[in-house]
Design a protein around this motif. Structure first.
Motif, mmCIF file in Angstrom:
data_model
loop_
_atom_site.group_PDB
_atom_site.id
_atom_site.type_symbol
_atom_site.label_atom_id
_atom_site.label_comp_id
_atom_site.label_asym_id
_atom_site.label_seq_id
_atom_site.Cartn_x
_atom_site.Cartn_y
_atom_site.Cartn_z
ATOM 1 N N GLY A 16 -29.898 -2.016 21.642
ATOM 2 C CA GLY A 16 -29.930 -2.336 23.084
ATOM 3 C C GLY A 16 -28.762 -2.032 23.950
ATOM 4 O O GLY A 16 -28.776 -1.832 25.213
ATOM 5 N N MET A 17 -27.523 -2.282 23.255
ATOM 6 C CA MET A 17 -26.274 -1.859 23.740
ATOM 7 C C MET A 17 -26.145 -0.407 24.303
ATOM 8 O O MET A 17 -25.842 -0.079 25.479
ATOM 9 N N TYR A 18 -26.451 0.570 23.254
ATOM 10 C CA TYR A 18 -26.294 1.951 23.514
ATOM 11 C C TYR A 18 -27.378 2.181 24.539
ATOM 12 O O TYR A 18 -27.358 3.000 25.469
ATOM 13 N N ALA A 106 -17.520 2.207 14.718
ATOM 14 C CA ALA A 106 -16.531 1.321 15.367
ATOM 15 C C ALA A 106 -15.289 1.855 16.039
ATOM 16 O O ALA A 106 -14.800 1.199 16.697
ATOM 17 N N ASN A 107 -15.262 3.033 15.896
ATOM 18 C CA ASN A 107 -14.284 3.984 16.549
ATOM 19 C C ASN A 107 -14.502 4.595 18.048
ATOM 20 O O ASN A 107 -13.778 5.019 18.437
ATOM 21 N N PHE A 108 -15.900 4.247 18.372
ATOM 22 C CA PHE A 108 -16.281 4.719 19.700
ATOM 23 C C PHE A 108 -17.027 3.609 20.464
ATOM 24 O O PHE A 108 -17.920 2.908 20.134
ATOM 25 N N THR A 109 -16.694 3.694 21.819
ATOM 26 C CA THR A 109 -17.200 2.849 22.690
ATOM 27 C C THR A 109 -18.576 3.566 23.234
ATOM 28 O O THR A 109 -18.616 4.780 23.290
ATOM 29 N N PRO A 110 -19.549 2.796 23.653
ATOM 30 C CA PRO A 110 -20.849 3.456 24.207
ATOM 31 C C PRO A 110 -20.521 4.639 25.454
ATOM 32 O O PRO A 110 -21.013 5.534 25.249
ATOM 33 N N GLN A 111 -19.467 4.289 26.071
ATOM 34 C CA GLN A 111 -19.320 5.192 27.112
ATOM 35 C C GLN A 111 -18.890 6.529 26.394
ATOM 36 O O GLN A 111 -19.090 7.494 27.086
ATOM 37 N N GLU A 112 -18.033 6.445 25.512
ATOM 38 C CA GLU A 112 -17.218 7.714 24.744
ATOM 39 C C GLU A 112 -18.792 8.307 23.878
ATOM 40 O O GLU A 112 -18.515 9.591 23.964
ATOM 41 N N LEU A 113 -19.504 7.452 23.465
ATOM 42 C CA LEU A 113 -20.860 8.371 22.772
ATOM 43 C C LEU A 113 -21.626 9.056 23.993
ATOM 44 O O LEU A 113 -21.929 10.073 23.566
ATOM 45 N N VAL A 114 -21.760 8.378 25.129
ATOM 46 C CA VAL A 114 -22.660 9.007 26.317
ATOM 47 C C VAL A 114 -21.562 10.335 26.530
ATOM 48 O O VAL A 114 -22.335 11.350 26.783
ATOM 49 N N GLN A 115 -20.412 10.490 26.684
ATOM 50 C CA GLN A 115 -19.651 11.237 27.028
ATOM 51 C C GLN A 115 -19.902 12.691 25.732
ATOM 52 O O GLN A 115 -20.057 13.805 26.129
ATOM 53 N N GLY B 317 -18.413 -2.672 21.835
ATOM 54 C CA GLY B 317 -19.348 -1.823 22.844
ATOM 55 C C GLY B 317 -19.572 -2.555 23.858
ATOM 56 O O GLY B 317 -19.108 -2.200 25.267
ATOM 57 N N TYR B 318 -19.922 -3.900 23.970
ATOM 58 C CA TYR B 318 -20.246 -4.745 25.172
ATOM 59 C C TYR B 318 -19.040 -5.034 25.916
ATOM 60 O O TYR B 318 -19.180 -5.330 27.207
ATOM 61 N N ILE B 319 -17.823 -5.578 25.246
ATOM 62 C CA ILE B 319 -16.601 -5.612 25.924
ATOM 63 C C ILE B 319 -16.337 -4.440 26.836
ATOM 64 O O ILE B 319 -15.903 -4.714 27.784
ATOM 65 N N SER B 320 -16.346 -3.383 26.234
ATOM 66 C CA SER B 320 -15.882 -2.060 27.316
ATOM 67 C C SER B 320 -16.820 -2.047 28.315
ATOM 68 O O SER B 320 -16.399 -1.288 29.204
ATOM 69 N N MET B 321 -18.066 -2.202 27.985
ATOM 70 C CA MET B 321 -19.011 -2.039 29.102
ATOM 71 C C MET B 321 -18.756 -3.152 30.171
ATOM 72 O O MET B 321 -18.994 -2.597 31.331
ATOM 73 N N LEU B 322 -18.451 -4.460 29.754
ATOM 74 C CA LEU B 322 -18.238 -5.316 30.891
ATOM 75 C C LEU B 322 -17.161 -5.091 31.155
ATOM 76 O O LEU B 322 -17.019 -5.056 32.613
ATOM 77 N N THR B 339 -9.702 -7.734 28.316
ATOM 78 C CA THR B 339 -8.752 -6.745 27.786
ATOM 79 C C THR B 339 -8.305 -7.217 26.356
ATOM 80 O O THR B 339 -8.212 -6.656 25.307
ATOM 81 N N ASN B 340 -7.757 -8.447 26.542
ATOM 82 C CA ASN B 340 -6.963 -9.139 25.317
ATOM 83 C C ASN B 340 -8.343 -9.264 24.174
ATOM 84 O O ASN B 340 -8.108 -9.022 23.109
ATOM 85 N N ILE B 341 -9.568 -9.630 24.486
ATOM 86 C CA ILE B 341 -10.568 -9.412 23.348
ATOM 87 C C ILE B 341 -10.881 -8.142 22.954
ATOM 88 O O ILE B 341 -10.887 -8.070 21.711
ATOM 89 N N TYR B 342 -10.851 -7.099 23.774
ATOM 90 C CA TYR B 342 -10.895 -5.931 23.424
ATOM 91 C C TYR B 342 -9.993 -5.464 22.326
ATOM 92 O O TYR B 342 -10.034 -4.899 21.423
#
Lengths: 122, 529
Positions: A16-18, A106-115, B317-322, B339-342
């Motif tokens: 769901g997140m990705y 765990a080393n990548f955010t969803p945004q980085e994956l899209v990139q 993922g969710y925090i960075s998207m938030l 930011t602190n949670i992240y």
């Protein structure tokens, strides 16, 4: 036309997140939660790129890569492996079977994956 | 006692002792059991052979020659049996045993009738040589069949032996078997009036010797115990005979004393050999168990890391998207907690990665992936990655390049990157304001000399460290007294891992600081080759 990505991942929260992130960047997203469903969807939907998890309910991403490689109709579709399994042997196998990269989730955010996905399609 | 009876006595002693000790050493092993069975038939043959040789009447000679043959009947098949068990091919050859044993048993029951041996007559130097009955001929054919079949099986196994050790072992057995049976076959010429004297006894002795030598390796049983027991047994028997043959009371006294002394010494000797072998086995078991535990630990850490990372990935993922507004714009006052949670979550992710790395380093599973790489590229990559983080804290992150570029050299670039990333990341965390400067210079600095090392220096204007802190800086938190106190601050395991990686490059890492509040400098020296 919107780029189409197939996400093969068995953790529903992560799917769901990705999917959310790819949708928000105007991608068309299809998902599969098992290896078999993944192969089926790849054949049916011909996505531009595949995001593949390694540990799945009915097998491994490695098996998916093998099956895909043997089917000439889908063999050329690019695949990025993303898994939380940090295992050198699995990584080597995946790259040998044609995966573009082996990313530790765990080393990548969803945004980085899209990139990453966009990078390989340009 | 003639020479034939004497050699038979030797065979009786050797086969009885060997069979007994091999069997008593491991009563459950089928290799030991089949070998003991074979020794038993040799012993029956040898025992009856002595009595046949010593017989003074035709009647006794006939009885003992029939007994002798009764033992002989099963020699070749029991040896075949032992061989197929020894080479672990019992299943494959079982049918030959199922057919062979009953057929030979029939001959065994016939062996005391005139159908097998009709009478005894004088031949060559033998006063009472047996005459074959009608059943003797098919028996001999079956008996010889198992000899050649054993040789065939051994030769085949020898050709296909998987290891050099096994091949050598099989070569000895094959040699012993050929010599033993060639000699054994000479026992049958006189039955057919061919004037070749029987040398089977000598051959049997040789054969037992060679087979014993061949099984010296651990495959069959621990021969050291068996040989020690046989030696002690033989010497004891000789001393006992010596004692019995005494003539005077004084002779009885000192020969008896000698026998007792030898029995005690022999018993101690056997016991010490048994103990030594037992200890070695225990050590091997302990080692195997340790290895198993180590693997279980590694597997646990690997699976636990995977399991921990999944929820951490979702949080990240969710925090960075938030934070980026994927789910709608944040209020300004929400930004800081998000930011602190992240950041906290990132620390957890790093900790999981570090734990996995440490587990791998400590179990020796981390391999160096050597390749020629440019240090400048590796360093630049780290600076680019951490630049954003430094800017957020308003710290200057400066890279001072050397006057002349360094050549590429052999390193594991991923590990070098990890080392530098860890140190700069820490520096950013512990520097409130000011700058972090990274330089790298070749050593020796004189350019006309060949570069031996490269020295990377990372200097910050941060909190600095006390001498005590400096002393424990590169330890994992399982070590050192101040560890738990220090690491709760969150420096993580990065420096410990960095040190391990530097050591894998055969380099050095250390830190200096003029004290709290005066900044720190980290040095990494890597050999250039």
């Amino acid at each position: 036309m919107a780029k189409k990505i197939l996400i093969i991942e068995d953790e529903h929260i992560l799917v769901g997140m990705y999917a959310d992130q790819f949708h928000s960047e105007k991608w068309s997203v299809i998902t599969a939660t098992t290896k078999d469903e993944g192969i089926e969807m790849t054949k049916k939907e011909h996505p531009d790129i595949v995001l593949l998890d390694i540990l799945l309910f009915d097998g491994t991403g490695i098996e998916y890569l093998q099956a895909k490689k043997e089917d000439s109709a889908i063999a050329s579709i690019p695949v990025i492996v993303f898994s939380n399994l940090d295992d050198t042997k699995t990584k080597e196998e995946a790259l040998k079977l044609g995966a573009l990269e082996y990313l530790l989730k765990a080393n990548f955010t969803p945004q980085e994956l899209v990139q990453k996905a966009s990078f390989y399609l340009t | 006692m003639n020479i034939y009876a004497f050699t038979a006595l030797l065979n009786l002693l050797a086969s009885a002792l060997l069979g007994f000790f091999v069997y008593s050493q491991n009563r459950k092993s089928s290799v030991n059991k089949t070998f003991a069975l074979f020794c038993f038939f040799i012993a029956v043959w040898s025992g009856a052979y002595i009595l046949w040789q010593l017989a003074e009447t035709q009647e006794y000679a006939l009885l003992w020659s029939r007994t002798l043959m009764a033992g002989t009947i099963f020699v070749s098949i029991s040896y075949f049996h032992f061989i197929v068990v020894f080479i672990n091919k019992l299943k494959e050859y079982k049918k030959y045993l199922i057919i062979g044993y009953p057929i030979l048993a029939l001959f065994f029951f016939a062996s005391f009738t005139p159908y097998f041996i009709t009478s005894v007559t004088s031949k060559l130097t033998f006063p009472f040589w047996p005459e074959p009955g009608i059943l003797f001929h098919p028996f001999l054919a079956t008996w010889v069949f198992f000899i050649f079949f054993t040789l065939y099986v051994l030769a085949k196994e020898h050709r296909n032996a998987s290891s050099e050790k096994l091949r050598t072992q099989l070569r000895y057995i094959l040699l012993g078997t050929i010599v033993g049976y060639l000699g054994g076959l000479t026992n049958y010429f006189l039955w057919y009036n061919i004037p070749i004297p029987p040398i089977g006894n000598w051959a049997a002795t040789f054969y037992l010797g060679v087979v014993t030598y061949a099984i010296v390796t651990e495959r069959l049983f621990d021969i050291r115990i068996v040989l020690t027991q046989i030696l002690v047994g033989i010497v004891s028997i000789l001393l006992l005979i010596n004692f019995i043959l005494s003539n005077t009371a004084f002779e009885y006294f000192w020969k008896g004393g000698l026998l007792m002394a030898f029995l005690v010494a022999g018993w101690l000797l056997v016991k010490s050999v048994v103990n030594e072998i037992k200890q070695r086995q225990e050590l091997q078991q302990a080692y195997a168990k340790l290895k198993e535990l180590d693997e279980a630990k590694s597997e646990f850490v690997s699976i636990a890391s995977h399991q921990l990372r999944t929820p951490l990935t979702a949080i990240k993922g969710y925090i960075s998207m938030l934070a980026e507004g994927t789910y709608g714009k944040l209020l300004p006052k929400q930004k800081k907690p998000i930011t602190n949670i992240y950041d906290s979550n990132e620390r957890l992710i790093r900790l999981v990665n570090d734990l996995l790395n440490i587990s791998r380093i400590e179990s020796g599973k981390v391999q160096m992936e050597w390749q020629k790489a440019k240090l400048h590229d590796v360093v630049q990559g780290v600076i680019d990655e951490l630049q954003i983080k430094a800017k957020e804290k308003k710290i200057k992150l400066i890279l001072q390049k050397p006057d002349t570029p360094l050549p590429s050299f052999n390193m594991d670039p991923i590990k070098v990157r990890n080392i530098i990333l860890n140190i700069i990341d820490n520096a950013i965390r512990y520097t409130g304001k000011g700058s972090i400067t990274l330089t790298f210079i070749p050593k020796p600095e004189n350019r006309s000399l060949q570069t031996k090392n490269v020295l990377i220096t990372i200097k910050d204007t941060g909190e600095g460290m006390s001498t005590e802190e400096l002393g424990h800086l590169f330890e994992s938190f399982s070590r050192g007294k101040t560890g738990s106190k220090m690491w709760t601050e969150g420096a993580g395991l990065g420096l410990y891992i960095s040190k391990q990686f530097v050591q894998m490059h055969k380099g050095r890492i250390w830190a200096e600081s003029d004290g709290a509040g005066k900044g720190s400098t980290f040095f990494i020296e890597l050999p250039v080759s």
